[in-house]
Design a protein around this motif. Structure first.
Motif, short mmCIF file in Angstrom:
data_model
loop_
_atom_site.label_atom_id
_atom_site.label_comp_id
_atom_site.label_asym_id
_atom_site.label_seq_id
_atom_site.Cartn_x
_atom_site.Cartn_y
_atom_site.Cartn_z
N ARG A 41 0.85 -1.19 0.00
CA ARG A 41 0.00 0.00 0.00
C ARG A 41 0.88 1.23 0.00
N ALA A 42 0.43 2.27 -0.68
CA ALA A 42 1.13 3.55 -0.65
C ALA A 42 0.94 4.18 0.73
N ASP A 43 1.97 4.77 1.25
CA ASP A 43 1.87 5.48 2.52
C ASP A 43 1.54 6.93 2.19
N LEU A 44 0.26 7.22 2.18
CA LEU A 44 -0.19 8.57 1.78
C LEU A 44 0.19 9.63 2.81
N ASP A 45 0.33 9.23 4.07
CA ASP A 45 0.76 10.19 5.08
C ASP A 45 2.19 10.65 4.80
N ARG A 46 3.06 9.72 4.39
CA ARG A 46 4.45 10.08 4.07
C ARG A 46 4.48 10.96 2.82
N MET A 47 3.64 10.64 1.83
CA MET A 47 3.61 11.46 0.61
C MET A 47 3.07 12.86 0.93
N ARG A 48 2.09 12.94 1.80
CA ARG A 48 1.56 14.23 2.22
C ARG A 48 2.66 15.05 2.91
N ALA A 49 3.42 14.39 3.78
CA ALA A 49 4.51 15.08 4.47
C ALA A 49 5.57 15.56 3.49
N LEU A 50 5.88 14.74 2.50
CA LEU A 50 6.86 15.13 1.48
C LEU A 50 6.35 16.32 0.68
N THR A 51 5.10 16.28 0.28
CA THR A 51 4.52 17.38 -0.49
C THR A 51 4.53 18.67 0.33
N LEU A 52 4.14 18.57 1.59
CA LEU A 52 4.14 19.76 2.45
C LEU A 52 5.56 20.28 2.66
N PHE A 53 6.53 19.38 2.79
CA PHE A 53 7.93 19.79 2.93
C PHE A 53 8.36 20.59 1.70
N LEU A 54 7.99 20.11 0.51
CA LEU A 54 8.38 20.79 -0.72
C LEU A 54 7.71 22.15 -0.88
N LEU A 55 6.50 22.25 -0.37
CA LEU A 55 5.72 23.49 -0.54
C LEU A 55 5.72 24.38 0.69
N GLN A 56 6.46 24.00 1.70
CA GLN A 56 6.43 24.71 2.98
C GLN A 56 6.68 26.21 2.83
N ASP A 57 7.61 26.58 2.02
CA ASP A 57 7.94 28.00 1.85
C ASP A 57 7.43 28.53 0.53
N CYS A 58 6.34 27.96 0.08
CA CYS A 58 5.78 28.30 -1.22
C CYS A 58 5.55 29.81 -1.36
N CYS A 59 6.14 30.35 -2.37
CA CYS A 59 5.91 31.75 -2.74
C CYS A 59 6.23 32.72 -1.61
N ALA A 60 7.20 32.36 -0.79
CA ALA A 60 7.67 33.22 0.29
C ALA A 60 6.52 33.69 1.20
N GLY A 61 5.57 32.79 1.43
CA GLY A 61 4.47 33.12 2.32
C GLY A 61 3.35 33.93 1.71
N ARG A 62 3.43 34.19 0.43
CA ARG A 62 2.38 34.95 -0.25
C ARG A 62 1.37 33.97 -0.82
N ALA A 63 0.34 33.69 -0.04
CA ALA A 63 -0.64 32.66 -0.37
C ALA A 63 -1.30 32.90 -1.73
N GLU A 64 -1.48 34.13 -2.11
CA GLU A 64 -2.14 34.40 -3.40
C GLU A 64 -1.34 33.87 -4.58
#
Length: 110
Positions: A74-97
């Motif tokens: 089974r895919a570990d979706l929690d680990r993939m979610r954590a990886l995705t969040l790690f990659l996007l953590q500083d997305c756009c320098a905090g400018r959500a728009e």
């Protein structure tokens, strides 16, 4: 997620068969798939697939559970979610728009 875990996960996915196997397992959540079924679906020899699944498991991206004589992966979706969040953590320098188009594109997939 720390940098070393992210590097391990990204490295595991940086190979065609492993990426295909992971994506196949994501499509078959939550039931998972037996190793033989994955090998047949991807047209990969079972011994090669076993090695690829081992790499994905060591990176924390897949989990294996024994069911009778079969091992279900089974895919570990929690680990993939954590990886995705790690990659996007500083997305756009905090400018959500600026991240809104990315978030909008991801939302229908979930």
């Amino acid at each position: 997620m720390d940098t070393e875990l992210a590097i391990s996960a990204l490295g595991a996915l940086a190979q065609g068969t492993r990426l295909d196997a992971f994506r196949l397992l994501v499509r078959h959540e939550p039931a998972g798939m037996a190793a033989g079924d994955i090998a047949r679906h991807l047209d990969v020899p079972q011994n090669s697939l076993s090695s690829h699944l081992g790499i994905l498991a060591r990176a924390g991206l897949v989990r294996a559970e024994r069911h009778s004589r079969f091992i279900i992966y089974r895919a570990d979706l929690d680990r993939m979610r954590a990886l995705t969040l790690f990659l996007l953590q500083d997305c756009c320098a905090g400018r959500a728009e600026l991240c809104a188009p990315l978030i909008a594109e991801l939302t229908p997939l979930c």
